[in-house]
Design an enzyme around this catalytic site. Structure first.
Site, PDB file in Angstrom:
ATOM      1  N   VAL A  93      -4.657  -0.066  -0.579  1.00 21.87           N
ATOM      2  CA  VAL A  93      -3.590  -0.574  -1.440  1.00 21.87           C
ATOM      3  C   VAL A  93      -2.701   0.611  -1.785  1.00 21.87           C
ATOM      4  O   VAL A  93      -3.107   1.769  -1.666  1.00 21.87           O
ATOM      5  CB  VAL A  93      -4.126  -1.233  -2.731  1.00 21.87           C
ATOM      6  CG1 VAL A  93      -4.804  -2.554  -2.418  1.00 21.87           C
ATOM      7  CG2 VAL A  93      -5.067  -0.294  -3.466  1.00 21.87           C
ATOM      8  N   SER A  94      -1.482   0.324  -2.208  1.00 21.68           N
ATOM      9  CA  SER A  94      -0.499   1.394  -2.396  1.00 21.68           C
ATOM     10  C   SER A  94      -0.638   2.141  -3.712  1.00 21.68           C
ATOM     11  O   SER A  94      -0.261   3.297  -3.816  1.00 21.68           O
ATOM     12  CB  SER A  94       0.917   0.835  -2.275  1.00 21.68           C
ATOM     13  OG  SER A  94       1.132   0.323  -0.976  1.00 21.68           O
ATOM     14  N   SER A  95      -1.158   1.482  -4.735  1.00 21.96           N
ATOM     15  CA  SER A  95      -1.239   2.135  -6.042  1.00 21.96           C
ATOM     16  C   SER A  95      -2.593   1.889  -6.695  1.00 21.96           C
ATOM     17  O   SER A  95      -3.322   0.963  -6.336  1.00 21.96           O
ATOM     18  CB  SER A  95      -0.117   1.636  -6.967  1.00 21.96           C
ATOM     19  OG  SER A  95      -0.228   0.246  -7.168  1.00 21.96           O
TER      20      SER A  95
END
Length: 206
Positions: free
Chosen positions: A11-13
């Protein structure tokens, strides 16, 4: 292929949740201790867990991801990484959301690597076309806005009320550039830019 099966999730964050990807990997049969997960951008492959995963891969192993964008966002880099894993390391990749992206050997003799390569090339082409379309739409939007008088960039610093008097003192040799800038509470560069603008616009020089 008779190798180990690894899972990869991303996931990006840090505030995003990996559960959906982890559930899909578990349903496929990937053991929990064989899953590598990053909370990092997909703009490149410089991610700690991904690097650990690739370092472990040997011939015959399988890497499972839920979707191709979990592997990465840039299709040019995905293509390069894909070739490295499937052709140099001779491991396989399985993308759960897209069954055609499965490079494992099939019992029916299908050339799965070739099919996956073709599909990936097509996805890369589509992504590139979309990037170019986005850039074109942005350029057209900017041009249309400029035609309507919209100005981009930071707004110009407004000249203070004492600007004309300060400029006259500077041009008359009574104060220095630095003193003029200090008097108006701006940097010398800003003062120079105002003077240059006055000259270009044909303003009266005192």
């Amino acid at each position: 292929m008779d190798g180990k099966v690894y899972g990869y999730a991303r996931v990006s964050s840090k505030d995003q949740n990996l559960d959906r990807q982890l559930d899909a990997l578990a349903e496929f049969g990937v053991e929990a201790d064989m899953v590598f997960a990053d909370k990092a951008s997909g703009k490149d492959f410089d991610r700690p867990e991904y690097k650990l995963l690739v370092a472990r891969l040997t011939e015959g192993d399988v890497v499972v991801v839920k979707s191709i964008d979990r592997l990465g966002r840039d299709y040019d880099e995905i293509l390069e990484e894909w070739r490295s894993i499937t052709k140099e390391l001779k491991s396989a990749i399985v993308v759960l959301d897209m069954p055609l992206l499965d490079t494992r050997e099939k019992p029916d003799g299908l050339t799965s690597v070739l099919i996956a390569d073709i599909v990936l090339q097509l996805l890369s082409y589509v992504a590139q076309v979309e990037r170019e379309n986005i850039k074109q739409r942005q350029a057209e939007g900017i041009a249309a806005a400029q035609a309507r008088g919209v100005r981009f960039g930071r707004p110009k610093k407004k000249r203070p009320a004492c600007y004309e008097a300060t400029k006259a003192s500077y041009l008359g040799g009574h104060i220095t550039r630095q003193e003029a800038a200090d008097r108006m509470k701006v940097c010398v560069t800003t003062f120079d830019r105002w003077l240059k603008s006055d000259r270009e616009e044909g303003a009266d020089v005192v």
